[in-house]
Design a protein around this motif. Structure first.
Motif, PDB file in Angstrom:
ATOM      1  N   ALA A  79       0.822  -1.216   0.000  1.00 15.81           N
ATOM      2  CA  ALA A  79       0.000   0.000   0.000  1.00 15.81           C
ATOM      3  C   ALA A  79       0.850   1.258   0.000  1.00 15.81           C
ATOM      4  N   SER A  80       1.949   1.234   0.743  1.00 19.77           N
ATOM      5  CA  SER A  80       2.758   2.453   0.916  1.00 19.77           C
ATOM      6  C   SER A  80       3.745   2.691  -0.218  1.00 19.77           C
ATOM      7  N   THR A  81       3.891   1.719  -1.121  1.00 18.53           N
ATOM      8  CA  THR A  81       4.863   1.900  -2.205  1.00 18.53           C
ATOM      9  C   THR A  81       4.244   1.889  -3.587  1.00 18.53           C
ATOM     10  N   GLN A  82       3.117   1.217  -3.758  1.00 15.81           N
ATOM     11  CA  GLN A  82       2.532   1.072  -5.083  1.00 15.81           C
ATOM     12  C   GLN A  82       1.167   1.744  -5.231  1.00 15.81           C
ATOM     13  N   TYR A  83       0.638   2.289  -4.146  1.00 16.08           N
ATOM     14  CA  TYR A  83      -0.687   2.889  -4.160  1.00 16.08           C
ATOM     15  C   TYR A  83      -0.654   4.246  -3.462  1.00 16.08           C
ATOM     16  N   TYR A  84      -1.755   4.981  -3.599  1.00 11.17           N
ATOM     17  CA  TYR A  84      -1.893   6.240  -2.872  1.00 11.17           C
ATOM     18  C   TYR A  84      -2.063   5.878  -1.396  1.00 11.17           C
ATOM     19  N   TYR A  85      -1.086   6.270  -0.592  1.00 10.96           N
ATOM     20  CA  TYR A  85      -1.092   5.901   0.814  1.00 10.96           C
ATOM     21  C   TYR A  85      -1.260   7.143   1.683  1.00 10.96           C
ATOM     22  N   VAL A  86      -2.245   7.103   2.564  1.00  5.13           N
ATOM     23  CA  VAL A  86      -2.442   8.168   3.545  1.00  5.13           C
ATOM     24  C   VAL A  86      -1.598   7.819   4.767  1.00  5.13           C
ATOM     25  N   ASP A  87      -0.607   8.646   5.033  1.00  9.46           N
ATOM     26  CA  ASP A  87       0.413   8.356   6.039  1.00  9.46           C
ATOM     27  C   ASP A  87      -0.171   8.365   7.459  1.00  9.46           C
ATOM     28  N   GLU A 312      -7.301   9.930  15.094  1.00 11.16           N
ATOM     29  CA  GLU A 312      -7.136  10.307  13.683  1.00 11.16           C
ATOM     30  C   GLU A 312      -6.520   9.208  12.833  1.00 11.16           C
ATOM     31  N   TYR A 313      -6.213   8.053  13.407  1.00  9.88           N
ATOM     32  CA  TYR A 313      -5.444   7.048  12.663  1.00  9.88           C
ATOM     33  C   TYR A 313      -6.299   5.969  11.992  1.00  9.88           C
ATOM     34  N   PHE A 314      -7.574   5.912  12.317  1.00 11.81           N
ATOM     35  CA  PHE A 314      -8.455   4.938  11.680  1.00 11.81           C
ATOM     36  C   PHE A 314      -9.528   5.712  10.926  1.00 11.81           C
ATOM     37  N   GLY A 315      -9.447   5.698   9.600  1.00  9.37           N
ATOM     38  CA  GLY A 315     -10.292   6.567   8.794  1.00  9.37           C
ATOM     39  C   GLY A 315      -9.506   7.772   8.331  1.00  9.37           C
ATOM     40  N   GLU A 320      -6.851  15.108   5.017  1.00  4.28           N
ATOM     41  CA  GLU A 320      -6.384  13.996   4.189  1.00  4.28           C
ATOM     42  C   GLU A 320      -7.281  13.780   2.974  1.00  4.28           C
ATOM     43  N   VAL A 321      -8.580  13.967   3.153  1.00  4.01           N
ATOM     44  CA  VAL A 321      -9.512  13.816   2.028  1.00  4.01           C
ATOM     45  C   VAL A 321      -9.328  14.950   1.028  1.00  4.01           C
ATOM     46  N   ARG A 322      -9.136  16.154   1.532  1.00  6.99           N
ATOM     47  CA  ARG A 322      -8.907  17.283   0.612  1.00  6.99           C
ATOM     48  C   ARG A 322      -7.628  17.081  -0.189  1.00  6.99           C
ATOM     49  N   ALA A 323      -6.578  16.580   0.468  1.00  3.58           N
ATOM     50  CA  ALA A 323      -5.318  16.317  -0.237  1.00  3.58           C
ATOM     51  C   ALA A 323      -5.505  15.222  -1.285  1.00  3.58           C
ATOM     52  N   MET A 324      -6.279  14.216  -0.960  1.00  3.39           N
ATOM     53  CA  MET A 324      -6.548  13.143  -1.908  1.00  3.39           C
ATOM     54  C   MET A 324      -7.328  13.677  -3.112  1.00  3.39           C
ATOM     55  N   ALA A 325      -8.328  14.498  -2.862  1.00  2.00           N
ATOM     56  CA  ALA A 325      -9.123  15.075  -3.947  1.00  2.00           C
ATOM     57  C   ALA A 325      -8.259  15.958  -4.846  1.00  2.00           C
ATOM     58  N   ILE A 358     -12.010   5.765  -0.809  1.00  2.00           N
ATOM     59  CA  ILE A 358     -11.104   5.104  -1.756  1.00  2.00           C
ATOM     60  C   ILE A 358     -11.876   4.557  -2.950  1.00  2.00           C
ATOM     61  N   ASN A 359     -13.011   3.910  -2.674  1.00  2.00           N
ATOM     62  CA  ASN A 359     -13.813   3.359  -3.763  1.00  2.00           C
ATOM     63  C   ASN A 359     -14.449   4.452  -4.610  1.00  2.00           C
ATOM     64  N   TYR A 360     -14.779   5.577  -3.994  1.00  2.00           N
ATOM     65  CA  TYR A 360     -15.336   6.717  -4.732  1.00  2.00           C
ATOM     66  C   TYR A 360     -14.351   7.182  -5.805  1.00  2.00           C
ATOM     67  N   PHE A 361     -13.094   7.391  -5.427  1.00  2.00           N
ATOM     68  CA  PHE A 361     -12.086   7.830  -6.405  1.00  2.00           C
ATOM     69  C   PHE A 361     -11.766   6.725  -7.401  1.00  2.00           C
ATOM     70  N   SER A 362     -11.804   5.483  -6.942  1.00  2.00           N
ATOM     71  CA  SER A 362     -11.478   4.364  -7.819  1.00  2.00           C
ATOM     72  C   SER A 362     -12.578   4.084  -8.835  1.00  2.00           C
ATOM     73  N   ASN A 363     -13.790   4.585  -8.582  1.00  2.00           N
ATOM     74  CA  ASN A 363     -14.932   4.356  -9.470  1.00  2.00           C
ATOM     75  C   ASN A 363     -15.380   5.643 -10.146  1.00  2.00           C
ATOM     76  N   ASP A 364     -14.383   6.390 -10.656  1.00  2.00           N
ATOM     77  CA  ASP A 364     -14.654   7.596 -11.454  1.00  2.00           C
ATOM     78  C   ASP A 364     -15.529   8.599 -10.718  1.00  2.00           C
ATOM     79  N   CYS A 365     -15.365   8.664  -9.404  1.00  2.00           N
ATOM     80  CA  CYS A 365     -16.063   9.654  -8.574  1.00  2.00           C
ATOM     81  C   CYS A 365     -17.581   9.568  -8.719  1.00  2.00           C
ATOM     82  N   GLN A 366     -18.088   8.355  -8.820  1.00  2.00           N
ATOM     83  CA  GLN A 366     -19.533   8.124  -8.829  1.00  2.00           C
ATOM     84  C   GLN A 366     -19.948   7.701  -7.417  1.00  2.00           C
TER      85      GLN A 366
END
Length: 625
Positions: A79-87, A312-315, A320-325, A358-366
């Motif tokens: 997760a931390s090397t091949q995917y978008y990872y929230v630290d 803040e560590y679970f969820g 973090e969501v704004r940075a992801m967006a 995660i699924n929202y972004f992975s599914n074309d923001c639907q």
């Protein structure tokens, strides 16, 4: 220009001096010059990105502009090397600052428990691989040498019970045994250890060869931790992920006593008064009463959704969501993400559902209710099947956007459910179906909480997984037919299907007054909330309508429903009552809000019930005045 030596750069960046020299030789550090045999590095130089291939499985290469979302990835290294990872690595710092002997983290399903436990395993575990590479670009590494010294220091016992969902105790025990055997096999170095006795090695062989009996398996964590301590000269860390999954299955499938007895002994052997333990971590949905599963475990530090530590560590947090967006080029979608997946509050931190984001972004923001398909809550359904009218009314009020004040028992355990159906709110809260609006301490030391539905996603899940459990005998085909009849304005079809539904369900209830019918239809209508805002018992015009479906799109019709119920009414009396309900909509001008909102067409239903019989009258009017 101020410069620093290779040694100073090594200390500043947390990498070896040899690595710094290699980077200098390759010209990877701008502004670096060589004076004789000494490299002089600008003091303001930034640490170069690490482009090395680490091994055959994981590559921490140059970050792609848009890394894929880690849907279903619970392996920290991947997760931390091949995917978008929230630290979330600062969780390690908070733990090392406090150093509780045994920590239990309770969170809803799919809120990152397994990934965080694998992160802890990867950080702490002593292995032949240099696992520091997975942390040197993370927040924990910048916290200082004292924290870096704990990396790769301990042997680790790691098991996850998240997939143990069996129907019998025998099947469950076999599954648990296989997981323990696999963990023993992961520590095969113990078989040749000069520090372990032949007796211990014989026990080890008995386990891995699947010859151990239940008593042997109950002591597995205790015995394995002793052997690891002897071999490595340092007590291990024990990590048990989703400890309560087999316990829930035991309660639902009738082998609760057996699973509790086994798990209590298994956990006690590894975590209670074990001098061969450095630290223990557990995760689950329920914290569980200490007298139930954690009997006598007085070194347990519980971190629930109501506690501020580690909140803040679970969820995902709002930042973090704004940075992801922003990373996904979807900053304009933040409001939509908030409406669907925000609303949780753990301790003093606002939290988004990470699985759904995660699924929202992975599914074309639907936007969809992604979380719904990740598990079931059969126990909640059992509670609701025993619920009385008051509890049903409270659940319906939540669906209407209201909050309620309720006692939250943080020590609730499964057998208490039948004895105290009001404990459903404690289960709904810890399982992720409710959010805390306000918290106060009760006289007993637990909590009085104002609770509500957290977001749009949970409203949908609530309709399908909670309200439907009140009427478990409703066939899916009938429910769909009723929704179709409402939407297509087919009053005759609606009447036919409602009568069919009542024939199938009403006889199973002691009370079949207007409140019952109201809740039944409200639950069915609620499944249409992707196109309608659904409200109940709200003021409009000169009174309070029963159910209103306000269209979200102008081309859809508005729907108003008014109920009348009577005991042993004749068919003619039902027709009269249905007409009276329809006239009440007109006379009290329940359509006022729809007209004000500019709804073009309004369908008004007068529905009369008596026992298993229903009559429906419908009238269509224009919303334009």
């Amino acid at each position: 220009m101020k410069t620093m030596s290779v040694k100073e750069a090594s200390q500043k960046w947390g990498i070896t001096e040899r690595r710094v020299s290699t980077l200098c030789n390759k010209g990877r550090i701008p502004g670096t010059v060589k004076s004789g045999k000494i490299w002089r590095i600008p003091c303001d130089a930034e640490k170069p990105a690490d482009l090395r291939v680490k091994n055959g499985t994981y590559q921490k290469g140059k970050k792609m502009k848009n890394l894929p979302m880690p849907v279903g990835i619970s392996d920290y290294r991947l997760a931390s090397t091949q995917y978008y990872y929230v630290d979330k690595t600062l969780m390690i710092k908070d733990f090392l600052d406090e150093r509780p002997m045994v920590s239990l983290f309770t969170r809803p399903r799919r809120f990152g428990k397994t990934l965080n436990m694998d992160m802890l395993r990867t950080f702490f575990e002593k292995t032949e691989e240099d696992t520091s590479i997975y942390f040197k670009d993370k927040k924990i590494w910048a916290c200082g040498q004292a924290y870096r010294e704990a990396q790769g220091k301990y042997p680790v016992i790691f098991v996850t019970f998240k997939d143990i969902k069996r129907n019998t105790w025998e099947e469950t025990y076999q599954h648990i045994s296989k997981i323990i055997i696999k963990e023993f096999e992961r520590h095969s170095e113990l078989l040749t250890s000069s520090q372990c006795s032949e007796y211990e090695k014989a026990y080890y062989r008995k386990v891995v060869e699947d010859r151990a009996d239940k008593t042997d398996m109950m002591t597995a964590f205790g015995n394995l931790s002793q052997m690891l301590d002897e071999h490595y000269g340092i007590p291990p860390i024990i990590i048990i992920d989703e400890y309560d999954t087999p316990i829930q299955q035991g309660y639902m499938r009738g082998f609760y006593d057996e699973v509790i007895l086994f798990m209590r002994n298994l956990f006690s052997g590894g975590l209670k008064d074990n001098k061969h333990l450095s630290y223990g971590f557990l995760t689950g949905i329920l914290r569980g009463a200490k007298e139930s599963i954690f009997s006598g475990l007085n070194n347990l530090k519980i971190n629930s959704i109501l506690d501020t530590k580690y909140s803040e560590y679970f969820g995902f947090t709002p930042d973090e969501v704004r940075a992801m967006a922003e990373s996904e080029g979807m900053s304009d979608r933040v409001d939509e993400i908030c409406a669907w997946y925000d609303g949780y509050r753990f301790g003093n931190t606002d939290i988004f559902n990470p699985w759904s984001v995660i699924n929202y972004f992975s599914n074309d923001c639907q936007p969809r209710a992604f979380w719904q398909a990740t598990g079931s809550n059969d126990i909640i359904g059992e509670v609701l099947s025993l619920a009385e009218d008051e509890l049903m009314d409270q659940l319906k009020s939540l669906l209407q956007g209201q909050s309620l004040l309720t006692y939250i028992d943080t020590n609730v355990i499964y057998p208490q459910i039948k004895d105290n159906p009001s404990s459903v709110f404690s289960f709904l809260l810890v399982a992720g179906y409710l959010k805390v609006v306000k918290t106060d301490f009760s006289f007993s030391g637990d909590f009085m909480c104002e609770v509500a539905l957290p977001n749009r996603e949970i409203t949908i899940v609530y309709n399908k997984e909670i309200l439907q459990k009140m009427t478990t005998l409703i066939p899916q085909s009938t429910a769909i037919s009723i929704q179709e009849a409402l939407y297509t304005k087919d009053a005759q079809q609606l009447q036919t299907q409602m009568s069919k539904l009542l024939m199938q369900s009403a006889s199973y209830y002691d009370t079949v007054g207007e409140s019952f019918y109201h809740g039944l239809v409200l639950g069915l209508c609620a499944m249409m909330d992707h196109r309608y805002d659904i409200t109940s018992n709200r003021e409009s015009g000169e009174g309070r309508y029963d159910i209103q479906l306000m269209p979200k799109m102008k081309q859809d019709p508005g729907i108003l429903i008014e109920f009348k119920a009577a005991n042993k009414a004749s068919e003619q009396e039902l027709h009269t009552l249905a007409e009276a309900a329809l006239e009440q909509i007109e006379e009290r001008r329940y359509d006022t809000e729809m007209i004000t909102r500019g709804v073009i067409s309004i369908f008004k239903y007068g529905v009369a019930f008596s026992g298993k019989h229903a009559v429906v009258k419908m009238k269509q009017t224009s919303g334009k005045k």
